[in-house]
Scaffold this active site. Structure first.
Site, PDB file in Angstrom:
ATOM      1  N   PHE A  90       0.570  -1.265  -0.207  1.00 16.11           N
ATOM      2  CA  PHE A  90      -0.025  -0.141  -0.001  1.00 16.11           C
ATOM      3  C   PHE A  90       0.869   1.296  -0.027  1.00 16.11           C
ATOM      4  O   PHE A  90       1.942   1.216   0.719  1.00 16.11           O
ATOM      5  CB  PHE A  90      -0.826  -0.018   1.342  1.00 16.11           C
ATOM      6  N   ASP A 111       2.916  -5.784   7.376  1.00 17.09           N
ATOM      7  CA  ASP A 111       1.766  -4.985   7.202  1.00 17.09           C
ATOM      8  C   ASP A 111       0.477  -5.734   7.106  1.00 17.09           C
ATOM      9  O   ASP A 111       0.322  -6.378   5.992  1.00 17.09           O
ATOM     10  CB  ASP A 111       1.676  -4.053   6.134  1.00 17.09           C
ATOM     11  N   TYR A 117      -9.899  -0.930  10.965  1.00 17.99           N
ATOM     12  CA  TYR A 117     -11.329  -0.495  10.307  1.00 17.99           C
ATOM     13  C   TYR A 117     -11.611  -1.130   8.950  1.00 17.99           C
ATOM     14  O   TYR A 117     -12.706  -1.005   8.427  1.00 17.99           O
ATOM     15  CB  TYR A 117     -11.347   1.256   9.934  1.00 17.99           C
ATOM     16  N   LYS A 118     -10.943  -2.142   8.579  1.00 20.04           N
ATOM     17  CA  LYS A 118     -11.117  -3.217   7.635  1.00 20.04           C
ATOM     18  C   LYS A 118     -11.936  -4.367   8.160  1.00 20.04           C
ATOM     19  O   LYS A 118     -12.980  -4.433   8.584  1.00 20.04           O
ATOM     20  CB  LYS A 118     -10.069  -3.326   6.785  1.00 20.04           C
ATOM     21  N   ARG A 127     -12.894  -4.034  -6.739  1.00 16.29           N
ATOM     22  CA  ARG A 127     -12.598  -5.043  -5.469  1.00 16.29           C
ATOM     23  C   ARG A 127     -13.963  -5.248  -4.758  1.00 16.29           C
ATOM     24  O   ARG A 127     -14.586  -4.638  -4.414  1.00 16.29           O
ATOM     25  CB  ARG A 127     -11.771  -4.341  -4.492  1.00 16.29           C
TER      26      ARG A 127
END
Lengths: 397, 397
Positions: free
Chosen positions: B113, B184, B209-210, B356
């Site tokens: 990312f 990560d 938060y995912k 996605r």
């Protein structure tokens, strides 16, 4: 003229409590409850990922920053929210040191809040280029500013005593020798009038859970002067500070101006609560807040000195060089504070011997000041602090 | 055996929405509403400053960290919460580089990312010691590991395609040449089984938060292996990471183990919401989550390929090397996603051409997968994405 009875109605103070600790954690603004429910249920719950656009989450750090800017004499677009004060200190200092590559001295004082010093020590160790953190007495700061100094890193109002630096004077001295100045406004924002632009501050940082009532651990802010905003390199170069975060480029390009001081994904729920807390500042004039804060502080000092002879004033007597808190020393300060809290007077204690009391006109008036002194007189005259249970230490006092 | 009908009842999904974007922002756990009200009204409102002790705020970053530790194969006391993923990447990388002072190479890949790469670039520029960030293709990571490498900095699951690295294999290769490894876990924690300790990871970071459903901008986590935890110097040395934060010493002394990775005052409201979100994981076995996620993903791929010929699979076909999301390419990907969102299918778009879809068994089942494919078939067969309003760009997609 600010209507303090109107602002007072906007806060929840529990029954039977006199809260003179808004300088550590501001009380709950009543509007925060509904706002938290809204951001959680309607925005997160209802909008889901779309909330980043539809609920304005993505621009919230700037919008809230602009509301704080008004309280600290900063122009629109010069303040952004995020992270913690510690992180914001690091950002400001790292940028400042790079802007003065030939200098190695950072001047601070021993009245600075420790985390500012710690962050500077960590940065110096990482850089490994022989920077020196010179920590002097508050009174010696001005004399310590010379042409070796890259940055002055100062908390305007001392967290222990409330002693206030002369911001304009220190900036003028620093700029005269080419040094940059970073102000920590933790005990200034919402406490006293601040004029960052007028005084010529280079950088400023602050927290929002004290006088701004944003809630425990609320997001911090950073200010960068317009003349540096497009020049400062962000050491903490996160995607939200990128010129085009959603291009997902592999190389960092700093965003425009203050945007580059954003780092990671913004804390939306906390920002919403803070935003609601800032509603209490609408229509409030910082000059009125200052006048009332001085009235309350003077009344407190006068009454305490008359009625509590065991307490020794630790704050400056001259209100012109004092922030919005008053501290008294007592050799058994920790136990005394516990004994004051028991009947409902909440202040706090800072090692080694300071009892701190904050005066926050938005929700504190003369009645609370006189009520507080009555409790203090009673506890001290009866030595009711001298019980074993008041000498046991908790984590926070 | 995990009861997914029970976990599903714990989330709020708006009527008429099929939410396949939990890989970007998890939906609202119903328990978060009451928990937010509690922390705001009872704890902040009622306890005020005392909440740091009475409501356990001060130890919350460790307590929540321990709950996440269970999901990523980390021992108790090895994970702490705070800040954002960007900041945590910086902390881990700064420590790792100092632990390998004679080496100058950081290896990452172009599936990482971007913020991880940006933070590394910022750190390298600050250090000014000639470190090199070598960004290779994901398939070339293993071959790039040699004795020049100080640290490998890798996102386990690619945010665009879901391609999954072989954590144990890369760690073994890195350790064989004396390099450290930072993982990560943004698209791993709560998505796939992770065994940090078993695999021998040195550092790991992640957001919450995912797949962990902590809310927009929820606090990040950092893991440090036991053998490094008392050795790593924190570059971001804030007061909460100090050995004795409330002694207010002038000099930083790192706290014990993972404590030193704390920085500033913790975000209490956000941590409370995250803590409530983690309740949904009680009794959940990550092996069951993985099995169900693969079932759903395979069903999705099969149906999409049969019914939507314009879409080209961008994710690995082999579920063993895929995380918990599936991506398809379409040259008009942005517009297609907008057209899918209109009738209620929420996935997201990542430049240049990836659609996605995340598969999150806690609240997604076969019914949603089949419903999603029906919408996709309809939108694509009718080319209903080819309208001007779907081609306008918002900030986040």
């Amino acid at each position: 003229m600010t209507d303090f009875s109107a602002t007072r109605a906007k806060f929840h103070i529990p029954d039977g409590i006199i809260y003179l600790d808004g300088n550590s954690l501001g009380p709950l603004p009543i509007a925060a409850k509904a706002r938290a429910a809204k951001v959680i249920e309607e925005e997160w719950g209802g909008e889901l990922i779309k909330g980043w656009n539809t609920a304005g989450w993505m621009v919230q750090p700037r919008k809230v920053g602009d509301r704080i800017a008004r309280l600290i004499g900063a122009p629109e677009g010069s303040v952004v929210m995020g992270d913690t004060l510690s992180i914001k200190v690091y950002q400001a200092l790292a940028s400042a040191l790079e802007m003065r590559p030939d200098r190695r001295v950072i001047v601070s004082d021993n009245g600075n809040f420790p985390t500012d010093l710690y962050m500077a020590q960590g940065l110096i160790a990482s850089l490994g280029r022989g920077h020196e953190l010179k920590v002097v007495d508050p009174e010696a700061v001005e004399a310590a500013i010379d042409e070796s100094v890259a940055a002055l890193m100062i908390t305007e109002v001392d967290y222990r005593t409330g002693r206030k630096h002369d911001m304009a004077k220190l900036i003028a001295k620093a700029h005269a020798v080419g040094a940059l100045v970073i102000w920590d406004l933790a005990h200034s924002a919402g406490a006293i009038p601040v004029d960052l632009k007028g005084a010529g501050a280079d950088f400023a940082v602050g927290c929002t859970y004290k006088y701004l009532n944003g809630g425990p651990g609320a997001p911090a802010f950073i200010y960068v002067a317009a003349e540096h905003a497009d020049a400062a390199r962000p050491a903490l170069s996160g995607w939200m500070g990128h010129e085009a975060p959603f291009a997902f480029d592999q190389d960092y390009r700093p965003g425009n101006g203050i945007e580059r001081m954003r780092v990671g994904t913004p804390p939306i729920i906390a920002l919403a609560v803070l935003d609601a807390a800032l509603d209490a500042w609408e229509g409030v004039d910082m000059a009125d807040v200052r006048r009332k804060s001085i009235e309350l502080s003077e009344l407190f000092i006068r009454e305490v000195e008359a009625r509590c002879p065991d307490l020794v004033l630790a704050s400056p007597r001259d209100s012109a060089v004092r922030g919005s808190q008053v501290s008294f020393r007592h050799p058994q300060g920790y136990a005394v504070m516990q004994a004051l809290i028991a009947p409902g007077l909440i202040g706090d204690f800072r090692a080694p011997d300071a009892l701190r009391f904050g005066f926050t006109p938005l929700y504190i008036g003369e009645e609370e000041v006189l009520g507080a002194v009555s409790i203090m007189e009673d506890v001290l005259s009866k030595r009711s602090w001298d019980k074993p249970e008041y000498h046991r230490r908790g984590l926070v006092t």
